[in-house]
Motif scaffolding. Structure first.
Motif: not given
Length: 162
Positions: A39-52
């Motif tokens: 779950v944390a990894l998939h949340v990180a994917l979703i959050a990581g895109i706009p952050a990057e």
């Protein structure tokens, strides 16, 4: 991104419904320990895109973005094909209902775990829609390690069930 987040929320609703169905039939969950990491990894994917995109000043590149978007659409079609074929046996968790046969229709005719191929594809394609290549690389690497664990858990659970 909003469509992907909405799709993930729908997945969780379906997964909860299927978990109740499985529990009512004596379903047993395996590998609970890795689930929060997933779950944390998939949340990180979703959050990581706009952050990057924001931090890296990424811009949409048509030659990469449009094919990547097609990959995301195809991956999600593949995901829901898997959900449809597994019916109430599909879940985001590894829950096995004793006595049920393995599903051998749809993509399961060719692959034992087609949904993981979908996750792999989407994990690369979704960030690349936005040019977030670092997120694609980090997610794919971390997901490969997680899938090694998840596949061992799931294969062991399926072997016990059959």
């Amino acid at each position: 991104m909003a469509a992907v987040v909405g799709e993930r929320m729908l997945e969780l609703v379906v997964a909860r419904r299927h978990a109740r169905w499985a529990a009512d039939r004596g379903g047993v969950e395996y590998g609970r320990g890795h689930y929060p990491v997933m779950v944390a990894l998939h949340v990180a994917l979703i959050a990581g895109i706009p952050a990057e995109v924001a931090l890296g000043h990424r811009e949409f590149v048509s030659a990469l973005g449009w094919p990547a978007l097609a990959g995301v659409v195809l991956a999600n079609a593949g995901r829901w094909w898997c959900v449809h074929c597994l019916g109430p046996q599909w879940n985001t968790r590894v829950i096995i209902v004793p006595g049920l046969p393995l599903v051998g229709r749809g993509p399961y005719r060719w692959l034992r775990h087609p949904n993981y191929a979908v996750v792999f594809t989407e994990g690369i394609a979704l960030p690349l829609v936005y040019g977030a290549w670092v997120t694609a690389l980090l997610f794919t690497s971390a997901n490969a390690a997680l899938m090694a664990v998840r596949l061992r858990v799931e294969n062991r659970a399926l072997a016990l069930a059959t």
